[in-house]
Enzyme design. Structure first.
Site, PDB file in Angstrom:
ATOM      1  N   ASN A  79      -0.376   8.175  -6.950  1.00  0.00           N
ATOM      2  CA  ASN A  79      -0.567   9.622  -6.890  1.00  0.00           C
ATOM      3  C   ASN A  79       0.367  10.350  -7.832  1.00  0.00           C
ATOM      4  O   ASN A  79      -0.047  11.263  -8.564  1.00  0.00           O
ATOM      5  CB  ASN A  79      -0.336  10.119  -5.460  1.00  0.00           C
TER       6      ASN A  79
ATOM      7  N   ARG B 153       0.479   3.577  -3.221  1.00  0.00           N
ATOM      8  CA  ARG B 153      -0.162   4.875  -2.964  1.00  0.00           C
ATOM      9  C   ARG B 153       0.686   5.988  -3.557  1.00  0.00           C
ATOM     10  O   ARG B 153       0.206   6.852  -4.298  1.00  0.00           O
ATOM     11  CB  ARG B 153      -0.342   5.096  -1.466  1.00  0.00           C
TER      12      ARG B 153
ATOM     13  N   SER C  75       0.833  -1.206   0.000  1.00  0.00           N
ATOM     14  CA  SER C  75       0.000   0.000   0.000  1.00  0.00           C
ATOM     15  C   SER C  75       0.864   1.250   0.000  1.00  0.00           C
ATOM     16  O   SER C  75       0.557   2.233  -0.680  1.00  0.00           O
ATOM     17  CB  SER C  75      -0.944  -0.008   1.199  1.00  0.00           C
TER      18      SER C  75
END
Lengths: 156, 285
Positions: free
Chosen positions: B219, B215, B211
């Site tokens: 982004n 992440r 994660s």
């Protein structure tokens, strides 16, 4: 969008970077920050202590001043007392001296008077004989009239 | 800048060209398998290492000139960052050892630096490289360069895997090897669901670095893609004001994303390490 050998390079770079940053920046800076914290704390403590000490000193100074004033007042009072005493003493001494001088002078005067009287006495017989000779026109033997002459001299 | 031409005529090719790495071990522009350790992305490594070098140089420059009484302006700025990171570490991980702080600040600053490459104009460095490539090698269409290391899975998973191993290290440090293995058996559902527990805990542990890595990658990749789409507006002079306005807006918004993602990465790292260090048999649920 894939996992390649670059990953290993990234891991190595990261490991070196963490080690480097820790040694070069983090640890020295933590030390500096701790130093500063300790210094500020001790500075504040010192300021607080100084304030207390100042208060104590001010109290002490006020006490000293009060004591000094008291002492000086005592000294002045004592000095005044002493001055009065001295003046009194001087007065007494002067009076005594004056009396002494006066009595000495009186004694001398008496002595002079009696000495003069003595002198007069010794001369009065001769004077009286001399006077009587002139009046009577003849020599008078002083030894014969010694008694009269002594009475005369004693009258002086 | 030769890459402006295809932007007008072939938008798909333009974007794809920008999404390819400058790589060793693969033909330029060739598709790479999802996991292929025969390939080395030169651009990812060079940019991240260069940024690490800049960070290290600045840290060394300031670290060797520290003064407790008369901090320079630069020292003040760095102190603010260090104190901010240290505050986070103290709040989240009270019994942290002396390595957590350096790990956190390295992640924070390095990720910010790598993310910030996104704010450079999308064609600036690739165009420059294409120009040099055309001069020395040949067809600039075979020159590839991806400037933002964190828009690559390598860039983000390099950090995430480090965090993964740090989690294991801190677990073993606080619980011992046996204690750590036991946490796989008895967590989260007690000893009567042992096999299930093992699966759940393994998933939980794997999910942490995955994660983290995804992440940040997601982004930054999305941000980069949007910059590329905005750059495509250069098809006509009339679209230029729109391009400038959108580019500016997205760049301003992206400054937030750049720092926020770095902050989240750092914060979660501290949280994970703190969880890993929590006492032996205590269940933390």
């Amino acid at each position: 969008m894939n996992i390649t050998a670059t990953l290993i390079g990234q891991v190595i770079v990261f490991a070196i970077l963490v080690w480097f940053i820790k040694g070069v920046l983090w640890e020295p800076m933590m030390k500096v920050l701790d130093d500063r914290k300790a210094r500020i704390a001790s500075g504040l403590a010192a300021a607080e202590k100084g304030k207390q000490e100042e208060e104590v000193a001010r109290q002490k100074a006020a006490d000293e001043l009060k004591k000094a004033k008291q002492e000086s007042a005592d000294i002045i009072a004592q000095a005044q007392r002493r001055a009065t005493e001295i003046v009194e003493e001087a007065k007494n001494t002067a009076l005594e001296e004056a009396n002494r001088v006066k009595s000495a002078a009186t004694a001398e005067l008496d002595q002079e008077v009696s000495r003069a009287r003595e002198g007069l006495r010794s001369q009065v017989a001769a004077l009286a004989v001399d006077g009587a000779q002139k009046i009577l026109g003849k020599e008078i033997d002083a030894k014969v009239h010694a008694k009269v002459l002594d009475e005369l001299a004693a009258q002086i | 800048m030769s890459s402006v031409e295809p932007a007008i005529s072939k938008p798909v090719e333009y974007i794809q060209h920008h999404l390819n790495n400058w790589s060793l071990g693969v033909e330029p522009g060739q598709q790479v398998n999802i996991v292929d350790f025969g390939v080395f992305h030169l651009d990812v490594f060079l940019f991240s290492a260069a940024l690490a070098g800049i960070f290290a140089y600045v840290a060394w420059k300031i670290g060797s000139n520290l003064s407790a009484d008369k901090p320079s302006g630069a020292q003040n700025a760095v102190e603010a960052v260090v104190e901010f990171v240290n505050q986070q570490v103290q709040d989240i991980f009270p019994g942290a050892d002396r390595n957590v702080g350096p790990i956190a600040i390295t992640i924070f600053i390095w990720v910010i630096l790598m993310n910030s490459m996104d704010l450079l104009p999308v064609d600036l460095l690739p165009g420059l490289k294409a120009g040099i490539y055309a001069w020395f090698v040949g067809d600039p269409h075979h020159s590839y360069l991806k400037v933002v290391p964190t828009t690559n899975l390598d860039g983000t998973f390099g950090l995430a895997i480090c965090v993964f191993f740090l989690i294991i290290y801190y677990n073993i440090k606080s619980k011992g090897v046996v204690g750590y293995l036991k946490s796989f058996l008895y967590h989260p559902f007690g000893k009567y669901a042992m096999p299930f527990n093992i699966i759940m805990t393994v998933i939980e542990e794997i999910a942490k670095p995955v994660s983290l890595g995804l992440r940040l990658f997601g982004n930054m990749f999305a941000g980069e893609l949007l910059f590329l789409l905005i750059a495509l507006l250069a098809f006509s002079v009339w679209a230029m004001p729109a391009q400038i306005a959108l580019g500016t807006l997205w760049a301003i918004f992206h400054i937030l994303v750049v720092n926020l993602q770095a902050f989240i990465f750092m914060l979660l790292t501290i949280v994970y390490l703190s969880l890993a260090s929590q006492g032996g048999h205590d269940e933390h649920h």
